[in-house]
Scaffold this motif. Structure first.
Motif, PDB file in Angstrom:
ATOM      1  N   GLN A  47       0.823  -1.213   0.000  1.00  0.00           N
ATOM      2  CA  GLN A  47       0.000   0.000   0.000  1.00  0.00           C
ATOM      3  C   GLN A  47       0.855   1.261   0.000  1.00  0.00           C
ATOM      4  O   GLN A  47       0.588   2.216  -0.740  1.00  0.00           O
ATOM      5  CB  GLN A  47      -0.944  -0.014   1.200  1.00  0.00           C
ATOM      6  N   SER A  48       1.896   1.266   0.835  1.00  0.00           N
ATOM      7  CA  SER A  48       2.745   2.460   0.926  1.00  0.00           C
ATOM      8  C   SER A  48       3.570   2.649  -0.343  1.00  0.00           C
ATOM      9  O   SER A  48       3.756   3.781  -0.798  1.00  0.00           O
ATOM     10  CB  SER A  48       3.666   2.370   2.152  1.00  0.00           C
ATOM     11  N   MET A  49       4.048   1.551  -0.949  1.00  0.00           N
ATOM     12  CA  MET A  49       4.814   1.667  -2.185  1.00  0.00           C
ATOM     13  C   MET A  49       3.927   2.129  -3.331  1.00  0.00           C
ATOM     14  O   MET A  49       4.341   2.947  -4.163  1.00  0.00           O
ATOM     15  CB  MET A  49       5.476   0.334  -2.521  1.00  0.00           C
ATOM     16  N   ALA A  50       2.695   1.616  -3.385  1.00  0.00           N
ATOM     17  CA  ALA A  50       1.762   2.037  -4.431  1.00  0.00           C
ATOM     18  C   ALA A  50       1.462   3.528  -4.301  1.00  0.00           C
ATOM     19  O   ALA A  50       1.381   4.252  -5.301  1.00  0.00           O
ATOM     20  CB  ALA A  50       0.467   1.227  -4.342  1.00  0.00           C
ATOM     21  N   LEU A  51       1.316   4.002  -3.060  1.00  0.00           N
ATOM     22  CA  LEU A  51       1.080   5.428  -2.825  1.00  0.00           C
ATOM     23  C   LEU A  51       2.296   6.245  -3.241  1.00  0.00           C
ATOM     24  O   LEU A  51       2.165   7.303  -3.876  1.00  0.00           O
ATOM     25  CB  LEU A  51       0.765   5.660  -1.347  1.00  0.00           C
ATOM     26  N   TYR A  52       3.478   5.760  -2.901  1.00  0.00           N
ATOM     27  CA  TYR A  52       4.728   6.440  -3.260  1.00  0.00           C
ATOM     28  C   TYR A  52       4.859   6.572  -4.780  1.00  0.00           C
ATOM     29  O   TYR A  52       5.172   7.640  -5.303  1.00  0.00           O
ATOM     30  CB  TYR A  52       5.887   5.633  -2.675  1.00  0.00           C
ATOM     31  N   VAL A  53       4.585   5.480  -5.479  1.00  0.00           N
ATOM     32  CA  VAL A  53       4.688   5.485  -6.938  1.00  0.00           C
ATOM     33  C   VAL A  53       3.627   6.396  -7.554  1.00  0.00           C
ATOM     34  O   VAL A  53       3.902   7.136  -8.517  1.00  0.00           O
ATOM     35  CB  VAL A  53       4.561   4.050  -7.493  1.00  0.00           C
ATOM     36  N   GLU A 114       9.483   3.849 -13.526  1.00  0.00           N
ATOM     37  CA  GLU A 114       9.332   2.696 -14.417  1.00  0.00           C
ATOM     38  C   GLU A 114      10.055   1.479 -13.859  1.00  0.00           C
ATOM     39  O   GLU A 114       9.531   0.354 -13.902  1.00  0.00           O
ATOM     40  CB  GLU A 114       9.876   3.039 -15.807  1.00  0.00           C
ATOM     41  N   ARG A 115      11.233   1.698 -13.308  1.00  0.00           N
ATOM     42  CA  ARG A 115      12.009   0.589 -12.747  1.00  0.00           C
ATOM     43  C   ARG A 115      11.334   0.034 -11.493  1.00  0.00           C
ATOM     44  O   ARG A 115      11.293  -1.188 -11.300  1.00  0.00           O
ATOM     45  CB  ARG A 115      13.426   1.055 -12.427  1.00  0.00           C
ATOM     46  N   ILE A 116      10.795   0.911 -10.647  1.00  0.00           N
ATOM     47  CA  ILE A 116      10.080   0.438  -9.448  1.00  0.00           C
ATOM     48  C   ILE A 116       8.880  -0.411  -9.843  1.00  0.00           C
ATOM     49  O   ILE A 116       8.626  -1.478  -9.285  1.00  0.00           O
ATOM     50  CB  ILE A 116       9.600   1.625  -8.591  1.00  0.00           C
ATOM     51  N   ASN A 117       8.116   0.088 -10.802  1.00  0.00           N
ATOM     52  CA  ASN A 117       6.925  -0.639 -11.247  1.00  0.00           C
ATOM     53  C   ASN A 117       7.277  -2.011 -11.803  1.00  0.00           C
ATOM     54  O   ASN A 117       6.592  -3.007 -11.531  1.00  0.00           O
ATOM     55  CB  ASN A 117       6.176   0.167 -12.315  1.00  0.00           C
ATOM     56  N   LYS A 118       8.330  -2.061 -12.601  1.00  0.00           N
ATOM     57  CA  LYS A 118       8.696  -3.292 -13.299  1.00  0.00           C
ATOM     58  C   LYS A 118       9.270  -4.329 -12.359  1.00  0.00           C
ATOM     59  O   LYS A 118       9.039  -5.539 -12.544  1.00  0.00           O
ATOM     60  CB  LYS A 118       9.703  -2.978 -14.409  1.00  0.00           C
ATOM     61  N   ASN A 119       9.998  -3.899 -11.341  1.00  0.00           N
ATOM     62  CA  ASN A 119      10.693  -4.848 -10.482  1.00  0.00           C
ATOM     63  C   ASN A 119      10.076  -4.958  -9.088  1.00  0.00           C
ATOM     64  O   ASN A 119       9.410  -5.941  -8.769  1.00  0.00           O
ATOM     65  CB  ASN A 119      12.177  -4.473 -10.377  1.00  0.00           C
ATOM     66  N   ASP A 196      13.865 -14.012  -3.061  1.00  0.00           N
ATOM     67  CA  ASP A 196      13.373 -13.188  -4.169  1.00  0.00           C
ATOM     68  C   ASP A 196      12.948 -11.805  -3.651  1.00  0.00           C
ATOM     69  O   ASP A 196      13.193 -10.790  -4.320  1.00  0.00           O
ATOM     70  CB  ASP A 196      12.178 -13.859  -4.852  1.00  0.00           C
ATOM     71  N   ASN A 197      12.304 -11.785  -2.489  1.00  0.00           N
ATOM     72  CA  ASN A 197      11.899 -10.510  -1.885  1.00  0.00           C
ATOM     73  C   ASN A 197      13.118  -9.643  -1.601  1.00  0.00           C
ATOM     74  O   ASN A 197      13.093  -8.421  -1.834  1.00  0.00           O
ATOM     75  CB  ASN A 197      11.131 -10.742  -0.578  1.00  0.00           C
ATOM     76  N   LEU A 198      14.176 -10.272  -1.097  1.00  0.00           N
ATOM     77  CA  LEU A 198      15.409  -9.533  -0.804  1.00  0.00           C
ATOM     78  C   LEU A 198      16.012  -8.984  -2.093  1.00  0.00           C
ATOM     79  O   LEU A 198      16.483  -7.840  -2.135  1.00  0.00           O
ATOM     80  CB  LEU A 198      16.405 -10.437  -0.094  1.00  0.00           C
ATOM     81  N   GLY A 199      16.000  -9.796  -3.155  1.00  0.00           N
ATOM     82  CA  GLY A 199      16.532  -9.340  -4.443  1.00  0.00           C
ATOM     83  C   GLY A 199      15.780  -8.126  -4.961  1.00  0.00           C
ATOM     84  O   GLY A 199      16.385  -7.171  -5.464  1.00  0.00           O
ATOM     85  N   ASP A 200      14.448  -8.145  -4.825  1.00  0.00           N
ATOM     86  CA  ASP A 200      13.634  -7.003  -5.253  1.00  0.00           C
ATOM     87  C   ASP A 200      13.936  -5.768  -4.408  1.00  0.00           C
ATOM     88  O   ASP A 200      13.977  -4.644  -4.918  1.00  0.00           O
ATOM     89  CB  ASP A 200      12.144  -7.344  -5.148  1.00  0.00           C
ATOM     90  N   LEU A 201      14.153  -5.988  -3.109  1.00  0.00           N
ATOM     91  CA  LEU A 201      14.452  -4.874  -2.212  1.00  0.00           C
ATOM     92  C   LEU A 201      15.800  -4.243  -2.549  1.00  0.00           C
ATOM     93  O   LEU A 201      15.939  -3.013  -2.571  1.00  0.00           O
ATOM     94  CB  LEU A 201      14.452  -5.359  -0.761  1.00  0.00           C
ATOM     95  N   VAL A 202      16.782  -5.082  -2.834  1.00  0.00           N
ATOM     96  CA  VAL A 202      18.115  -4.580  -3.215  1.00  0.00           C
ATOM     97  C   VAL A 202      18.014  -3.792  -4.515  1.00  0.00           C
ATOM     98  O   VAL A 202      18.637  -2.730  -4.656  1.00  0.00           O
ATOM     99  CB  VAL A 202      19.116  -5.752  -3.359  1.00  0.00           C
ATOM    100  N   GLU A 208      16.958   3.578  -6.282  1.00  0.00           N
ATOM    101  CA  GLU A 208      16.824   4.816  -5.509  1.00  0.00           C
ATOM    102  C   GLU A 208      18.146   5.568  -5.471  1.00  0.00           C
ATOM    103  O   GLU A 208      18.178   6.797  -5.640  1.00  0.00           O
ATOM    104  CB  GLU A 208      16.351   4.481  -4.091  1.00  0.00           C
ATOM    105  N   CYS A 209      19.232   4.827  -5.242  1.00  0.00           N
ATOM    106  CA  CYS A 209      20.557   5.458  -5.223  1.00  0.00           C
ATOM    107  C   CYS A 209      20.876   6.100  -6.574  1.00  0.00           C
ATOM    108  O   CYS A 209      21.343   7.250  -6.630  1.00  0.00           O
ATOM    109  CB  CYS A 209      21.632   4.419  -4.882  1.00  0.00           C
TER     110      CYS A 209
END
Length: 239
Positions: A47-53, A114-119, A196-202, A208-209
């Protein structure tokens, strides 16, 4: 219909404390507690990521044919206005160059989103779907448990042996155990997906960096000449 009524009676009796219910193992309950914790956290993250995007992706109508981001609109306004001044206008040049810089920031923002949405966001949505599937399996398990306890209760209340009822208990127990195994498989799949969750987070962190580094590079490059040049102009005018 009769079976549904029997299950309803069993459920009511359990709620009133008149009937005992079959309990899952301690290991099952501990795993279920962990999965529920993961689900609640993933839901909040989703929910928070969707709001951020959504906030980063907001578009405004620039004209009838084009929608663009607020920072891009600001950059275009600055650049267009600055370009209308005479070539030797310090203010016009400053406006134009800052406007172009903001337009570059807008492009970097679009790439970042675009990268956040895709990954990352797609990964979270996949996890949420896993949790939903597990919840559906858990509901099916409870349904099977209730059917099993209903059949078991009938046998216990019958004062004589009844092969038909005993066969019903055996059949319902098998269905209940199979449903339980299915839930455990799905819960373990959720746990195993942590890598997989960790890979997406990284990947989100790297994106972001890169986003802020590129934005900073745009502003630093502008500042090298823009600030010193126009500050000197202001000093000359004031003196």
């Amino acid at each position: 219909m009769t079976k549904k009524i029997d299950r309803l009676r069993q459920w009511t009796s359990e709620k009133l404390g008149n009937e005992q219910k079959t309990q899952e193992s301690e290991d099952f309950r501990e795993l279920e507690y962990e999965i529920n914790m993961r689900y609640e956290g993933t839901e909040r993250l989703h929910q928070s990521m969707a709001l951020y995007v959504r906030n980063l992706s907001k578009r405004r109508e620039l004209d009838e044919l084009e929608k663009t981001s607020p920072i891009d609109i600001l950059g275009q306004a600055m650049a267009i206005y600055g370009d209308e001044f005479v070539a030797d206008s310090t203010y016009g040049q400053a406006l134009y160059r800052l406007g172009v810089a903001n337009q570059k920031l807008a492009r970097h923002q679009e790439i970042f989103v675009e990268r956040i949405n895709k990954n990352f966001l797609e990964g979270i949505e996949k996890s949420v779907a896993q949790f939903k599937d597990c919840q559906a399996a858990r509901k099916k398990l409870e349904y099977r448990r209730l059917a099993y306890d209903t059949a078991l209760s009938k046998v216990q209340k019958t004062k004589r042996e009844d092969a038909r009822l005993e066969e019903e208990v055996r059949a319902q127990r098998i269905k209940y155990e199979e449903a339980g195994e299915d839930v455990v498989r799905k819960m373990n799949s959720i746990r195993d997906a942590e890598s997989d969750n960790l890979g997406d987070l990284v990947d989100f962190f790297e994106a972001e960096c890169e986003y802020y580094e590129r934005c900073n590079e745009v502003l630093v490059n502008l500042r090298k000449n823009w600030v010193s040049e126009y500050v000197e102009t202001l000093h000359c005018v004031s003196n």
